[in-house]
Design a protein around this motif. Structure first.
Motif, PDB file in Angstrom:
ATOM      1  N   ALA A  45     -47.789  40.282 -44.942  1.00  0.00           N
ATOM      2  CA  ALA A  45     -47.526  40.329 -43.290  1.00  0.00           C
ATOM      3  C   ALA A  45     -48.538  41.107 -42.762  1.00  0.00           C
ATOM      4  O   ALA A  45     -49.090  41.017 -41.835  1.00  0.00           O
ATOM      5  CB  ALA A  45     -46.051  40.792 -43.221  1.00  0.00           C
ATOM      6  N   ASP A  47     -51.483  41.957 -43.569  1.00  0.00           N
ATOM      7  CA  ASP A  47     -52.924  41.427 -43.691  1.00  0.00           C
ATOM      8  C   ASP A  47     -53.103  40.349 -42.545  1.00  0.00           C
ATOM      9  O   ASP A  47     -54.020  40.442 -41.758  1.00  0.00           O
ATOM     10  CB  ASP A  47     -53.090  40.639 -45.156  1.00  0.00           C
ATOM     11  CG  ASP A  47     -54.619  40.058 -45.232  1.00  0.00           C
ATOM     12  OD1 ASP A  47     -55.384  40.986 -45.153  1.00  0.00           O
ATOM     13  OD2 ASP A  47     -54.865  38.992 -45.039  1.00  0.00           O
ATOM     14  N   HIS A  48     -51.959  39.949 -42.096  1.00  0.00           N
ATOM     15  CA  HIS A  48     -52.003  38.867 -40.807  1.00  0.00           C
ATOM     16  C   HIS A  48     -52.009  40.085 -39.682  1.00  0.00           C
ATOM     17  O   HIS A  48     -52.802  39.527 -38.667  1.00  0.00           O
ATOM     18  CB  HIS A  48     -50.876  38.311 -40.664  1.00  0.00           C
ATOM     19  CG  HIS A  48     -50.856  36.778 -41.487  1.00  0.00           C
ATOM     20  ND1 HIS A  48     -51.748  35.861 -41.389  1.00  0.00           N
ATOM     21  CD2 HIS A  48     -49.935  36.490 -42.732  1.00  0.00           C
ATOM     22  CE1 HIS A  48     -51.506  34.953 -42.290  1.00  0.00           C
ATOM     23  NE2 HIS A  48     -50.550  35.247 -42.847  1.00  0.00           N
ATOM     24  N   ARG A  51     -55.785  40.846 -39.105  1.00  0.00           N
ATOM     25  CA  ARG A  51     -56.505  39.649 -38.640  1.00  0.00           C
ATOM     26  C   ARG A  51     -56.636  39.834 -36.980  1.00  0.00           C
ATOM     27  O   ARG A  51     -57.682  39.547 -36.274  1.00  0.00           O
ATOM     28  CB  ARG A  51     -56.124  38.636 -39.087  1.00  0.00           C
ATOM     29  CG  ARG A  51     -56.248  38.345 -40.480  1.00  0.00           C
ATOM     30  CD  ARG A  51     -55.717  37.131 -40.930  1.00  0.00           C
ATOM     31  NE  ARG A  51     -55.611  37.040 -42.377  1.00  0.00           N
ATOM     32  CZ  ARG A  51     -55.162  35.981 -43.150  1.00  0.00           C
ATOM     33  NH1 ARG A  51     -54.436  34.925 -42.600  1.00  0.00           N
ATOM     34  NH2 ARG A  51     -55.203  35.942 -44.666  1.00  0.00           N
ATOM     35  N   HIS A  57     -58.115  37.779 -34.142  1.00  0.00           N
ATOM     36  CA  HIS A  57     -57.395  36.629 -34.158  1.00  0.00           C
ATOM     37  C   HIS A  57     -56.361  36.714 -33.143  1.00  0.00           C
ATOM     38  O   HIS A  57     -55.725  37.716 -32.701  1.00  0.00           O
ATOM     39  CB  HIS A  57     -56.732  36.230 -35.389  1.00  0.00           C
ATOM     40  CG  HIS A  57     -57.685  35.678 -36.567  1.00  0.00           C
ATOM     41  ND1 HIS A  57     -57.244  34.973 -37.740  1.00  0.00           N
ATOM     42  CD2 HIS A  57     -59.004  35.748 -36.477  1.00  0.00           C
ATOM     43  CE1 HIS A  57     -58.286  34.594 -38.457  1.00  0.00           C
ATOM     44  NE2 HIS A  57     -59.361  35.165 -38.031  1.00  0.00           N
ATOM     45  N   GLN A  61     -50.450  34.210 -32.889  1.00  0.00           N
ATOM     46  CA  GLN A  61     -50.265  33.415 -33.880  1.00  0.00           C
ATOM     47  C   GLN A  61     -50.236  34.196 -35.166  1.00  0.00           C
ATOM     48  O   GLN A  61     -49.321  33.855 -36.121  1.00  0.00           O
ATOM     49  CB  GLN A  61     -51.549  32.781 -33.930  1.00  0.00           C
ATOM     50  CG  GLN A  61     -52.089  31.866 -35.307  1.00  0.00           C
ATOM     51  CD  GLN A  61     -53.431  31.381 -35.139  1.00  0.00           C
ATOM     52  OE1 GLN A  61     -53.949  31.172 -33.985  1.00  0.00           O
ATOM     53  NE2 GLN A  61     -54.186  31.233 -36.192  1.00  0.00           N
ATOM     54  N   GLU A  62     -50.968  35.276 -35.452  1.00  0.00           N
ATOM     55  CA  GLU A  62     -50.615  36.242 -36.467  1.00  0.00           C
ATOM     56  C   GLU A  62     -49.440  37.095 -36.491  1.00  0.00           C
ATOM     57  O   GLU A  62     -48.983  37.093 -37.743  1.00  0.00           O
ATOM     58  CB  GLU A  62     -52.008  36.998 -36.558  1.00  0.00           C
ATOM     59  CG  GLU A  62     -53.398  36.485 -36.881  1.00  0.00           C
ATOM     60  CD  GLU A  62     -53.571  35.651 -37.901  1.00  0.00           C
ATOM     61  OE1 GLU A  62     -52.873  35.938 -38.984  1.00  0.00           O
ATOM     62  OE2 GLU A  62     -54.367  34.637 -37.796  1.00  0.00           O
ATOM     63  N   LYS A  65     -46.827  34.459 -38.234  1.00  0.00           N
ATOM     64  CA  LYS A  65     -47.429  34.473 -39.516  1.00  0.00           C
ATOM     65  C   LYS A  65     -46.641  35.657 -40.197  1.00  0.00           C
ATOM     66  O   LYS A  65     -46.188  35.626 -41.280  1.00  0.00           O
ATOM     67  CB  LYS A  65     -48.950  34.182 -39.753  1.00  0.00           C
ATOM     68  CG  LYS A  65     -49.080  32.743 -39.477  1.00  0.00           C
ATOM     69  CD  LYS A  65     -50.592  32.684 -39.694  1.00  0.00           C
ATOM     70  CE  LYS A  65     -51.271  31.389 -39.296  1.00  0.00           C
ATOM     71  NZ  LYS A  65     -52.449  31.019 -39.631  1.00  0.00           N
ATOM     72  N   ALA A  66     -47.001  36.860 -39.871  1.00  0.00           N
ATOM     73  CA  ALA A  66     -46.699  38.073 -40.267  1.00  0.00           C
ATOM     74  C   ALA A  66     -45.058  38.033 -40.205  1.00  0.00           C
ATOM     75  O   ALA A  66     -44.467  38.740 -41.459  1.00  0.00           O
ATOM     76  CB  ALA A  66     -47.036  39.318 -39.570  1.00  0.00           C
ATOM     77  N   HIS A  69     -43.770  35.952 -43.443  1.00  0.00           N
ATOM     78  CA  HIS A  69     -43.851  36.674 -44.637  1.00  0.00           C
ATOM     79  C   HIS A  69     -42.599  37.654 -44.844  1.00  0.00           C
ATOM     80  O   HIS A  69     -42.129  37.811 -45.639  1.00  0.00           O
ATOM     81  CB  HIS A  69     -45.244  37.358 -44.672  1.00  0.00           C
ATOM     82  CG  HIS A  69     -46.155  36.407 -45.028  1.00  0.00           C
ATOM     83  ND1 HIS A  69     -46.386  35.661 -46.331  1.00  0.00           N
ATOM     84  CD2 HIS A  69     -47.425  36.037 -44.405  1.00  0.00           C
ATOM     85  CE1 HIS A  69     -47.422  35.079 -46.371  1.00  0.00           C
ATOM     86  NE2 HIS A  69     -48.111  35.232 -45.318  1.00  0.00           N
TER      87      HIS A  69
END
Length: 200
Positions: A45, A47-48, A51, A57, A61-62, A65-66, A69
């Motif tokens: 998470a 790591d997103h 980004r 990014h 969107q990120e 995704k985080a 996770h």
């Protein structure tokens, strides 16, 4: 709970603080170890989130995704909590809880334990059938029921301590009686056998 539309970084951290961190701390305190499953998801998470700021990014969107996770990590944490609960409750299988309150304690204890098992089963099934959000709600109910159960039945319960001692006492008494009866029966059978052999 965080929805998937226009998720922001602040939503990720809110979810982390409201759900993940309490579960993480609770499991760590229970098992005296870091839950690796949850650590992997937290690492992914964050790591997103990196980004967004390092690789430029899109935030939504990120952040989505985080959050995904963190949700998976929280689901893993719920399962670990249920696993540790079952382990702790199984230790009481050797204690005769029917001794407490003329059996009423045990019937309520079994009823509430079965309820937690059913909630956990529904939560696991809903993960594949209905989706993570529905499963998350059921797992949250399971977690709350576990907390209530532990508070009601196991936390500083002097009745269970008494039942443990009483169970050991009754087991020892039964064992000694069995040994004495076996010893007497052995002597009696030897005596009867010697009488029988003399008569022949």
């Amino acid at each position: 709970m965080v929805t998937e539309k226009e998720t922001q970084v602040k939503d990720v951290f809110a979810f982390y603080v409201d759900y993940v961190k309490p579960l993480y701390c609770e499991i760590e305190a229970t098992n005296n170890a870091l839950p690796v499953e949850l650590l992997f998801e937290i690492h992914a998470a964050f790591d997103h989130l990196r980004r967004i700021y390092v690789d430029n990014h899109p935030e939504s969107q990120e952040a989505q995704k985080a959050c995904a996770h963190l949700k998976r990590g929280a689901l893993d944490a719920y399962k670990l909590k249920l696993k540790y609960f079952n382990r702790d409750v199984t230790k009481l299988n050797r204690v005769d809880l029917t001794l407490i309150d003329n059996g009423r304690f045990y019937s309520e204890y079994q009823r509430d334990r079965l309820n937690i098992r059913q909630l956990g089963t529904q939560a696991r099934l809903s993960e594949g059938q209905e989706g993570p959000d529905e499963a998350f709600q059921l797992w949250d109910q399971t977690s709350i029921s576990i907390n209530d159960f532990l508070e009601k039945y196991l936390k500083d319960n002097q009745s269970i301590d008494w039942a443990k001692k009483r169970t050991v006492y009754l087991w020892c008494k039964t064992t000694w009686i069995s040994l004495v009866v076996g010893f007497v029966a052995g002597i009696a059978s030897t005596y009867v056998f010697s009488l029988f052999t003399r008569c022949q």
